[in-house]
Design an enzyme around this catalytic site. Sequence first.
Site, PDB file in Angstrom:
ATOM      1  N   ILE A 229       0.755  -1.048  -0.032  1.00  0.00           N
ATOM      2  CA  ILE A 229       0.151  -0.071   0.048  1.00  0.00           C
ATOM      3  C   ILE A 229       0.926   1.287   0.124  1.00  0.00           C
ATOM      4  O   ILE A 229       0.550   2.346  -0.708  1.00  0.00           O
ATOM      5  CB  ILE A 229      -1.039   0.049   1.392  1.00  0.00           C
ATOM      6  CG1 ILE A 229      -1.881  -1.129   0.796  1.00  0.00           C
ATOM      7  CG2 ILE A 229      -1.564   1.455   1.327  1.00  0.00           C
ATOM      8  CD1 ILE A 229      -2.944  -1.307   2.331  1.00  0.00           C
TER       9      ILE A 229
ATOM     10  N   ASP B 221      13.325   2.750  10.279  1.00  0.00           N
ATOM     11  CA  ASP B 221      12.711   1.982  11.189  1.00  0.00           C
ATOM     12  C   ASP B 221      11.667   2.656  11.829  1.00  0.00           C
ATOM     13  O   ASP B 221      12.408   3.515  12.743  1.00  0.00           O
ATOM     14  CB  ASP B 221      13.414   0.919  11.890  1.00  0.00           C
ATOM     15  CG  ASP B 221      12.689  -0.122  12.379  1.00  0.00           C
ATOM     16  OD1 ASP B 221      11.538   0.034  12.750  1.00  0.00           O
ATOM     17  OD2 ASP B 221      13.421  -1.205  12.587  1.00  0.00           O
TER      18      ASP B 221
ATOM     19  N   SER C 151      -4.995   2.521   9.828  1.00  0.00           N
ATOM     20  CA  SER C 151      -5.723   1.982  10.600  1.00  0.00           C
ATOM     21  C   SER C 151      -5.910   0.414   9.890  1.00  0.00           C
ATOM     22  O   SER C 151      -4.908  -0.038   9.132  1.00  0.00           O
ATOM     23  CB  SER C 151      -6.929   2.327  11.239  1.00  0.00           C
ATOM     24  OG  SER C 151      -7.708   1.489  12.117  1.00  0.00           O
ATOM     25  N   SER C 152      -6.779  -0.242  10.060  1.00  0.00           N
ATOM     26  CA  SER C 152      -7.352  -1.759   9.615  1.00  0.00           C
ATOM     27  C   SER C 152      -8.572  -1.803   9.751  1.00  0.00           C
ATOM     28  O   SER C 152      -9.231  -1.563  10.706  1.00  0.00           O
ATOM     29  CB  SER C 152      -6.414  -2.632   9.743  1.00  0.00           C
ATOM     30  OG  SER C 152      -6.956  -3.851   9.337  1.00  0.00           O
TER      31      SER C 152
ATOM     32  N   TYR D  65      -2.844  -7.040  17.088  1.00  0.00           N
ATOM     33  CA  TYR D  65      -2.863  -6.157  15.788  1.00  0.00           C
ATOM     34  C   TYR D  65      -3.989  -5.395  15.740  1.00  0.00           C
ATOM     35  O   TYR D  65      -4.123  -4.115  15.540  1.00  0.00           O
ATOM     36  CB  TYR D  65      -3.032  -6.981  14.526  1.00  0.00           C
ATOM     37  CG  TYR D  65      -2.898  -6.489  13.182  1.00  0.00           C
ATOM     38  CD1 TYR D  65      -1.790  -5.726  12.658  1.00  0.00           C
ATOM     39  CD2 TYR D  65      -4.111  -6.150  12.435  1.00  0.00           C
ATOM     40  CE1 TYR D  65      -1.851  -5.130  11.412  1.00  0.00           C
ATOM     41  CE2 TYR D  65      -4.166  -5.341  11.245  1.00  0.00           C
ATOM     42  CZ  TYR D  65      -2.952  -4.940  10.849  1.00  0.00           C
ATOM     43  OH  TYR D  65      -3.179  -4.414   9.438  1.00  0.00           O
TER      44      TYR D  65
ATOM     45  N   LYS E 222      -4.434  -1.163  15.996  1.00  0.00           N
ATOM     46  CA  LYS E 222      -4.796  -0.201  14.981  1.00  0.00           C
ATOM     47  C   LYS E 222      -6.110   0.709  15.605  1.00  0.00           C
ATOM     48  O   LYS E 222      -6.373   1.758  14.996  1.00  0.00           O
ATOM     49  CB  LYS E 222      -5.399  -1.007  13.620  1.00  0.00           C
ATOM     50  CG  LYS E 222      -4.180  -1.865  13.029  1.00  0.00           C
ATOM     51  CD  LYS E 222      -3.403  -0.878  12.173  1.00  0.00           C
ATOM     52  CE  LYS E 222      -2.295  -1.371  11.248  1.00  0.00           C
ATOM     53  NZ  LYS E 222      -1.733  -0.322  10.502  1.00  0.00           N
TER      54      LYS E 222
ATOM     55  N   THR F  99      -1.403  -7.486  -1.262  1.00  0.00           N
ATOM     56  CA  THR F  99       0.068  -7.315  -0.804  1.00  0.00           C
ATOM     57  C   THR F  99       0.852  -8.239  -0.249  1.00  0.00           C
ATOM     58  O   THR F  99       0.081  -9.388  -0.024  1.00  0.00           O
ATOM     59  CB  THR F  99       0.134  -5.968  -0.022  1.00  0.00           C
ATOM     60  OG1 THR F  99      -0.378  -6.535   1.466  1.00  0.00           O
ATOM     61  CG2 THR F  99      -0.596  -4.629  -0.313  1.00  0.00           C
TER      62      THR F  99
END
Length: 261
Positions: free
Chosen positions: A23, A69, A145-146, A159, A163, A194
């Site tokens: 992305i 990083d 975010s997700s 995870y 997010k 991806t």
Amino acid sequence: MAGVDGGRFAGKVAVVTGGSRGIGAAVAARLAAEGAAVAIGYRSKQQEADALVAALAADGGRALALRADVADPEQTRALIERAVSEFGRLDVLASCAGIEHFGALEDITPADFDRVFTVNTRGQLFAVQHAAAHMREGGRIVLTSSVSASRAVFHHTLYASAKAAVESMVLNLSAELGRRGITINAIAPGGTATDMAAENAAGYQHPQLRDSMPLSQWLSVHGALGRLAQPEEIAAGYAFLASDDASYMTGRTLRMDGGFF
Ligand SMILES: NC(=O)c1ccc[n+]([C@@H]2O[C@H](COP(=O)([O-])OP(=O)(O)OC[C@H]3O[C@@H](n4cnc5c(N)ncnc54)[C@H](OP(=O)(O)O)[C@@H]3O)[C@@H](O)[C@H]2O)c1
């Protein structure tokens, strides 16, 4: 899309974290195609990042890549300062770097917690801090975010909650950044084709379905559009939030999930 010279981001400068692949790479390409000079951060894939910079330059764009990083805020600061010193200003931060995690409650370790939140949450906060320091009125910040932040999935607690914190981050930071004329929003992508999805998409299926239903069939059952997004489709959302077209939108999370249900 207008050409590099006459696009929505002509004369503007963008930093894209996690820009070497997926992305983030699509966001960098989209912003560059619409005229932005782009500084791409990556963690390990220097070849991919350099190849993207070369491709953007071949199309008439201005771009650079730097290892940064986001787990180390000083590296993020160095990326942003390099963008400013090379291109003269900063208008857009697209914070795309992120890592996945699946693990059952009993298996999650403090080290897992720290790693997932350090990259996905802490990394984005300090990217905002360092970027905002260089932005003027009209600055645009887009975090990642997700769809996971608002959907229960087996073994996805770390995870998803990392997010979800990002969505609260943009909501709260919008108040103080708004006083300076800077907007901050997030994109919550759904499944997007991806490397991350290739490695993890099956984890989204209920464990009892994983063996009996191919992922493609599961996607067609659980998404209105019935397929993964292409990174370029998600990048269009970042470009909108980074543009003047989104001048009255801040503190919000834009869900781009193909009607995932
Ligand atoms: N793909 C999906 O289905 C999906 C869905 C919802 C949300 N997202 C979110 O969208 C973002 C991009 O995901 P993606 O699918 O494009 O992932 P990806 O294909 O795995 O690419 C991850 C990118 O993030 C970079 N990165 C990872 N850890 C980093 C770190 N510590 N510091 C700096 N860069 C780092 C990687 O750099 P290297 O190339 O150098 O390793 C790479 O550029 C992530 O925040 C992800 O959580 C993805």
